[in-house]
Write a protein that holds these residues in place. Structure first.
Motif, PDB file in Angstrom:
ATOM      1  N   GLY A  39       4.545 -33.117 -37.870  1.00 45.98           N
ATOM      2  CA  GLY A  39       5.277 -32.139 -38.664  1.00 45.98           C
ATOM      3  C   GLY A  39       6.442 -31.459 -37.970  1.00 45.98           C
ATOM      4  N   PRO A  40       6.276 -30.975 -36.739  1.00 45.67           N
ATOM      5  CA  PRO A  40       7.371 -30.237 -36.095  1.00 45.67           C
ATOM      6  C   PRO A  40       8.600 -31.073 -35.774  1.00 45.67           C
ATOM      7  CG  PRO A  40       5.254 -29.740 -35.050  1.00 45.67           C
ATOM      8  CD  PRO A  40       5.027 -30.903 -35.949  1.00 45.67           C
ATOM      9  N   VAL A  41       8.458 -32.384 -35.633  1.00 48.29           N
ATOM     10  CA  VAL A  41       9.575 -33.228 -35.180  1.00 48.29           C
ATOM     11  C   VAL A  41      10.211 -34.013 -36.318  1.00 48.29           C
ATOM     12  CG1 VAL A  41       8.650 -33.455 -32.852  1.00 48.29           C
ATOM     13  CG2 VAL A  41       7.981 -35.124 -34.591  1.00 48.29           C
ATOM     14  N   THR A  42       9.810 -33.740 -37.566  1.00 47.88           N
ATOM     15  CA  THR A  42      10.385 -34.436 -38.722  1.00 47.88           C
ATOM     16  C   THR A  42      10.828 -33.423 -39.768  1.00 47.88           C
ATOM     17  OG1 THR A  42       8.161 -34.651 -39.682  1.00 47.88           O
ATOM     18  CG2 THR A  42       8.981 -36.527 -38.413  1.00 47.88           C
ATOM     19  N   THR A  43      11.607 -33.886 -40.713  1.00 44.09           N
ATOM     20  CA  THR A  43      12.007 -33.026 -41.825  1.00 44.09           C
ATOM     21  C   THR A  43      10.825 -32.839 -42.766  1.00 44.09           C
ATOM     22  OG1 THR A  43      12.728 -34.894 -43.188  1.00 44.09           O
ATOM     23  CG2 THR A  43      14.348 -33.928 -41.675  1.00 44.09           C
ATOM     24  N   VAL A  44      10.931 -31.873 -43.657  1.00 42.99           N
ATOM     25  CA  VAL A  44       9.859 -31.623 -44.625  1.00 42.99           C
ATOM     26  C   VAL A  44       9.601 -32.869 -45.465  1.00 42.99           C
ATOM     27  CG1 VAL A  44       9.163 -30.258 -46.631  1.00 42.99           C
ATOM     28  CG2 VAL A  44      10.322 -29.144 -44.715  1.00 42.99           C
ATOM     29  N   ARG A  45      10.684 -33.543 -45.874  1.00 46.44           N
ATOM     30  CA  ARG A  45      10.529 -34.744 -46.702  1.00 46.44           C
ATOM     31  C   ARG A  45       9.843 -35.870 -45.942  1.00 46.44           C
ATOM     32  NH1 ARG A  45      15.712 -37.046 -49.756  1.00 46.44           N
ATOM     33  NH2 ARG A  45      15.267 -35.134 -50.929  1.00 46.44           N
ATOM     34  N   ASP A  46      10.333 -36.165 -44.745  1.00 40.64           N
ATOM     35  CA  ASP A  46       9.750 -37.265 -43.965  1.00 40.64           C
ATOM     36  C   ASP A  46       8.293 -36.966 -43.596  1.00 40.64           C
ATOM     37  OD1 ASP A  46      12.141 -38.565 -44.137  1.00 40.64           O
ATOM     38  OD2 ASP A  46      12.828 -38.022 -42.122  1.00 40.64           O
ATOM     39  N   LEU A  48      14.293 -25.980 -50.059  1.00 44.70           N
ATOM     40  CA  LEU A  48      14.359 -25.023 -51.155  1.00 44.70           C
ATOM     41  C   LEU A  48      15.721 -24.352 -51.250  1.00 44.70           C
ATOM     42  CD1 LEU A  48      10.852 -23.292 -50.834  1.00 44.70           C
ATOM     43  CD2 LEU A  48      11.508 -25.207 -52.306  1.00 44.70           C
ATOM     44  N   GLY A  49      16.495 -24.412 -50.166  1.00 44.96           N
ATOM     45  CA  GLY A  49      17.843 -23.851 -50.176  1.00 44.96           C
ATOM     46  C   GLY A  49      17.901 -22.386 -49.821  1.00 44.96           C
ATOM     47  N   GLU A  50      16.790 -21.668 -49.861  1.00 48.04           N
ATOM     48  CA  GLU A  50      16.732 -20.256 -49.494  1.00 48.04           C
ATOM     49  C   GLU A  50      15.367 -19.952 -48.890  1.00 48.04           C
ATOM     50  OE1 GLU A  50      17.381 -18.044 -53.055  1.00 48.04           O
ATOM     51  OE2 GLU A  50      15.450 -18.601 -53.938  1.00 48.04           O
ATOM     52  N   PRO A  51      15.291 -18.933 -48.037  1.00 45.76           N
ATOM     53  CA  PRO A  51      14.014 -18.615 -47.374  1.00 45.76           C
ATOM     54  C   PRO A  51      12.908 -18.304 -48.380  1.00 45.76           C
ATOM     55  CG  PRO A  51      15.828 -17.486 -46.298  1.00 45.76           C
ATOM     56  CD  PRO A  51      16.389 -18.073 -47.557  1.00 45.76           C
ATOM     57  N   ILE A  52      11.730 -18.817 -48.122  1.00 43.17           N
ATOM     58  CA  ILE A  52      10.591 -18.586 -48.995  1.00 43.17           C
ATOM     59  C   ILE A  52      10.087 -17.161 -48.819  1.00 43.17           C
ATOM     60  CG2 ILE A  52       8.874 -19.385 -47.303  1.00 43.17           C
ATOM     61  CD1 ILE A  52       7.356 -20.695 -49.620  1.00 43.17           C
ATOM     62  N   LYS A  53       9.599 -16.557 -49.902  1.00 42.06           N
ATOM     63  CA  LYS A  53       9.110 -15.186 -49.870  1.00 42.06           C
ATOM     64  C   LYS A  53       7.598 -15.157 -49.617  1.00 42.06           C
ATOM     65  CE  LYS A  53      12.635 -13.850 -53.248  1.00 42.06           C
ATOM     66  NZ  LYS A  53      12.873 -13.358 -54.631  1.00 42.06           N
ATOM     67  N   PHE A 110      -4.115 -30.155 -45.449  1.00 41.05           N
ATOM     68  CA  PHE A 110      -4.786 -28.876 -45.249  1.00 41.05           C
ATOM     69  C   PHE A 110      -3.968 -27.967 -44.337  1.00 41.05           C
ATOM     70  CE2 PHE A 110      -7.991 -26.360 -42.808  1.00 41.05           C
ATOM     71  CZ  PHE A 110      -8.385 -25.532 -43.853  1.00 41.05           C
ATOM     72  N   VAL A 111      -3.341 -28.534 -43.318  1.00 42.48           N
ATOM     73  CA  VAL A 111      -2.530 -27.732 -42.391  1.00 42.48           C
ATOM     74  C   VAL A 111      -1.042 -28.018 -42.578  1.00 42.48           C
ATOM     75  CG1 VAL A 111      -4.381 -27.566 -40.689  1.00 42.48           C
ATOM     76  CG2 VAL A 111      -2.765 -29.459 -40.553  1.00 42.48           C
ATOM     77  N   TRP A 112      -0.666 -28.583 -43.716  1.00 40.84           N
ATOM     78  CA  TRP A 112       0.740 -28.902 -44.012  1.00 40.84           C
ATOM     79  C   TRP A 112       1.632 -27.678 -43.850  1.00 40.84           C
ATOM     80  CZ3 TRP A 112       4.013 -27.311 -48.085  1.00 40.84           C
ATOM     81  CH2 TRP A 112       5.149 -28.091 -48.304  1.00 40.84           C
ATOM     82  N   THR A 113       1.110 -26.516 -44.201  1.00 41.06           N
ATOM     83  CA  THR A 113       1.912 -25.287 -44.128  1.00 41.06           C
ATOM     84  C   THR A 113       2.251 -24.891 -42.690  1.00 41.06           C
ATOM     85  OG1 THR A 113      -0.174 -24.070 -44.271  1.00 41.06           O
ATOM     86  CG2 THR A 113       1.098 -24.305 -46.284  1.00 41.06           C
ATOM     87  N   SER A 114       1.416 -25.266 -41.729  1.00 41.11           N
ATOM     88  CA  SER A 114       1.629 -24.816 -40.345  1.00 41.11           C
ATOM     89  C   SER A 114       2.993 -25.255 -39.794  1.00 41.11           C
ATOM     90  CB  SER A 114       0.494 -25.320 -39.447  1.00 41.11           C
ATOM     91  OG  SER A 114       0.671 -24.886 -38.116  1.00 41.11           O
ATOM     92  N   PRO A 115       3.355 -26.549 -39.837  1.00 42.94           N
ATOM     93  CA  PRO A 115       4.682 -26.934 -39.354  1.00 42.94           C
ATOM     94  C   PRO A 115       5.795 -26.736 -40.378  1.00 42.94           C
ATOM     95  CG  PRO A 115       3.423 -28.903 -39.907  1.00 42.94           C
ATOM     96  CD  PRO A 115       2.509 -27.741 -40.112  1.00 42.94           C
ATOM     97  N   VAL A 116       5.425 -26.619 -41.670  1.00 44.59           N
ATOM     98  CA  VAL A 116       6.447 -26.565 -42.724  1.00 44.59           C
ATOM     99  C   VAL A 116       6.956 -25.146 -42.972  1.00 44.59           C
ATOM    100  CG1 VAL A 116       6.777 -26.841 -45.223  1.00 44.59           C
ATOM    101  CG2 VAL A 116       5.791 -28.699 -43.883  1.00 44.59           C
ATOM    102  N   LEU A 117       6.073 -24.141 -42.891  1.00 43.79           N
ATOM    103  CA  LEU A 117       6.480 -22.774 -43.219  1.00 43.79           C
ATOM    104  C   LEU A 117       7.684 -22.273 -42.409  1.00 43.79           C
ATOM    105  CD1 LEU A 117       3.294 -20.643 -43.984  1.00 43.79           C
ATOM    106  CD2 LEU A 117       5.148 -21.292 -45.513  1.00 43.79           C
ATOM    107  N   PRO A 118       7.734 -22.510 -41.072  1.00 39.45           N
ATOM    108  CA  PRO A 118       8.931 -22.068 -40.336  1.00 39.45           C
ATOM    109  C   PRO A 118      10.224 -22.671 -40.893  1.00 39.45           C
ATOM    110  CG  PRO A 118       7.166 -22.637 -38.804  1.00 39.45           C
ATOM    111  CD  PRO A 118       6.708 -23.073 -40.160  1.00 39.45           C
ATOM    112  N   LYS A 119      10.150 -23.890 -41.413  1.00 41.10           N
ATOM    113  CA  LYS A 119      11.340 -24.529 -41.990  1.00 41.10           C
ATOM    114  C   LYS A 119      11.668 -23.946 -43.360  1.00 41.10           C
ATOM    115  CE  LYS A 119      10.259 -28.737 -39.456  1.00 41.10           C
ATOM    116  NZ  LYS A 119       9.786 -30.128 -39.503  1.00 41.10           N
TER     117      LYS A 119
END
Length: 495
Positions: free
Chosen positions: A198-205, A82-87, A62-71
């Motif tokens: 979320g903040p201390v790991t990669t998106v995949r991990d 994704l290789g490029e900034p999300i729009k 539910f809050v996955w986007t909170s730590p992931v969006l900055p990445k």
């Protein structure tokens, strides 16, 4: 004469003290002892927590986007998969699309717990949740995120329905409230888990770590957790029902288990009859129409307070606020506060009452939201004194979380169970949750675009206004249900 009167008085007193009813025997004493509530077994807790791991996993996502969006906004391919900034438009679709499609799927999958069983539904849905998260973890294109996130919410939403039914069917009357509170804490605990990890790991991990609770739940469902006794009784499987009861209530005697089975058998017959009631029954009486209006607006106020937007976007919001703490740090603090207050509310709601807590919460929630919007207004207008009030967003959001968790968070859903009779309670819940889901879909889809074009402050002020509006409605329309029977509540609503 005086002595005779005194003797009669003494005789009457003596007879009242030693009188034993003719119906009193050891059997009555045994039945009286049977009425005593037995303590909850360790296996009952184990089964409940296994089911709640799915709600925990839903909270993680539910809050996955909170730590992931900055990445995902980062241009570094080592950080951004994704290789490029999300729009902004992509963010809107990634958050809103799953809600839309999972909403339509609920009409087709809502009956699965009755077809596959409660445990069976949770097993198969957890498999879908695991596969979806793995696809996101190894995905390198935004379209994979769209599809996998949508599939996850379809499975998770169906699993959540099965969890609610399962939890209500494995407990007894005397402990239903306590386990209901556990169910309320599972989702914010999952959010806190994401805020921390979320903040201390990669998106995949991070995404793979969000999958772990579902994997653990799946293992226990296959190996040890029993099916719901009520479901088994509805299917006429008496021996399996009794075996499940012996596992869940292993501190009871065989006679007590048989008594519990008789109660469950009666309940299953009532459930079967209630399935004949449709949505039209919600509106065929004035008192039910008023109950629907009260329950619906209370639940809409809960989400119009902005929780469906603020929690998933908490990290990005505070990063933009430019406070002394990072957005991820604030998210962790908020998660801890939310879990703590949710748990505390479960202990005070029976003493204070639903209406006072909900009224206080809805009104008080609007104040910190107004101040938070004011901060962003001053910041966007480059006000000189903004440096002196950098703590205002943190104080505002923490106050918001506390007062929200005292009423708006845990109470509206519980009100549904008290405002409607048992034969249409499930229909009322489905109808209200459908309307609320549509509302959440609109909010989460529109917010990223509205925040970019109009400014965050106008979005937050809208949430604040809805809180004040909801509190006015609650003041004039919501009855107090504490300690009242359904007939008493019905009489109040009919006035």
């Amino acid at each position: 004469m005086k002595d005779q009167v005194e003797k009669e008085k003494i005789s009457h007193v003596f007879e009242e003290v030693v009188y034993i009813p003719t119906t009193y025997d050891l059997k009555d004493q045994e039945l009286s002892s049977d009425k005593k509530n037995k303590s909850d077994t360790a296996f009952l807790y184990f089964s409940a927590l296994t089911a709640l791991l799915l709600n925990f996993s839903l909270g993680c996502n539910f809050v996955w986007t909170s730590p992931v969006l900055p990445k995902l906004k980062d241009s570094d391919p080592n950080v951004n998969p994704l290789g490029e900034p999300i729009k902004t438009s992509q963010i809107s679709l990634m958050v809103g699309l799953p809600s839309v499609l999972s909403l339509f799927s609920s009409f087709f999958l809502a009956k699965l717990p009755d077809v596959l069983g409660r445990r069976g539904t949770m097993k198969y849905m957890s498999i879908g949740m695991i596969i979806s998260n793995i696809a996101v973890a190894f995905g390198t294109h935004i379209y994979i995120y769209y599809v996998a996130q949508t599939v996850f919410y379809i499975f998770a939403g169906t699993a959540s329905i099965a969890v609610q039914v399962y939890m209500s069917e494995i407990v007894e009357d005397h402990n239903r409230g306590k386990f209901g509170c556990l169910m309320g804490v599972a989702l914010p605990l999952g959010c806190l888990y994401s805020f921390v990890v979320g903040p201390v790991t990669t998106v995949r991990d991070f995404t793979l770590l969000c999958t772990v609770p579902s994997v653990i739940s799946l293992i226990f469902f296959y190996t040890s957790v029993p099916e719901s006794p009520v479901y088994l009784a509805m299917k006429g499987r008496k021996e399996e029902t009794i075996r499940a009861l012996r596992k869940l209530r292993n501190n009871k005697s065989s006679k007590e288990i048989e008594q519990d089975y008789s109660k469950i058998e009666d309940l299953s017959k009532t459930r079967t009859k209630s399935e004949k009631h449709g949505f039209v029954n919600l509106f065929n009486r004035p008192v039910l129409r008023k109950a629907m209006m009260v329950a619906l607006i209370a639940n809409m106020t809960q989400h119009l307070s902005g929780v469906a937007v603020i929690m998933p976007f908490l990290g990005p919001i505070f990063t933009e606020a430019g406070t002394q703490l990072s957005g991820n740090t604030v998210a962790i603090i908020v998660g801890i506060v939310k879990v703590s207050v949710f748990y505390s509310t479960s202990h005070i709601v029976e003493r204070i009452g639903r209406r006072p807590l909900l009224l206080f919460s809805s009104c008080s929630t609007g104040i910190p939201l107004f101040l938070l919007g004011l901060y962003f207004f001053w910041k966007n207008n480059n006000s000189d004194f903004i440096e002196n009030i950098r703590l205002l967003p943190i104080v505002s959001i923490l106050t918001y979380v506390v007062v929200y968790s005292l009423g708006l968070g845990p109470i509206p859903m519980a009100m549904i169970g008290e405002l409607f009779p048992s034969d249409i309670k499930s229909v009322a819940t489905t109808f209200i949750m459908t309307i609320v889901s549509i509302l959440i879909t609109i909010m989460t889809t529109v917010y990223p675009i509205a925040a970019e074009y109009f400014g965050i402050q106008w979005c937050i002020w809208t949430f604040s206004f809805c809180c004040f509006l909801g509190s006015i409605f609650i003041y004039f329309s919501l009855p107090e249900t504490k300690g009242k029977s359904f007939r008493e509540i019905e009489e109040i609503l009919s006035r």
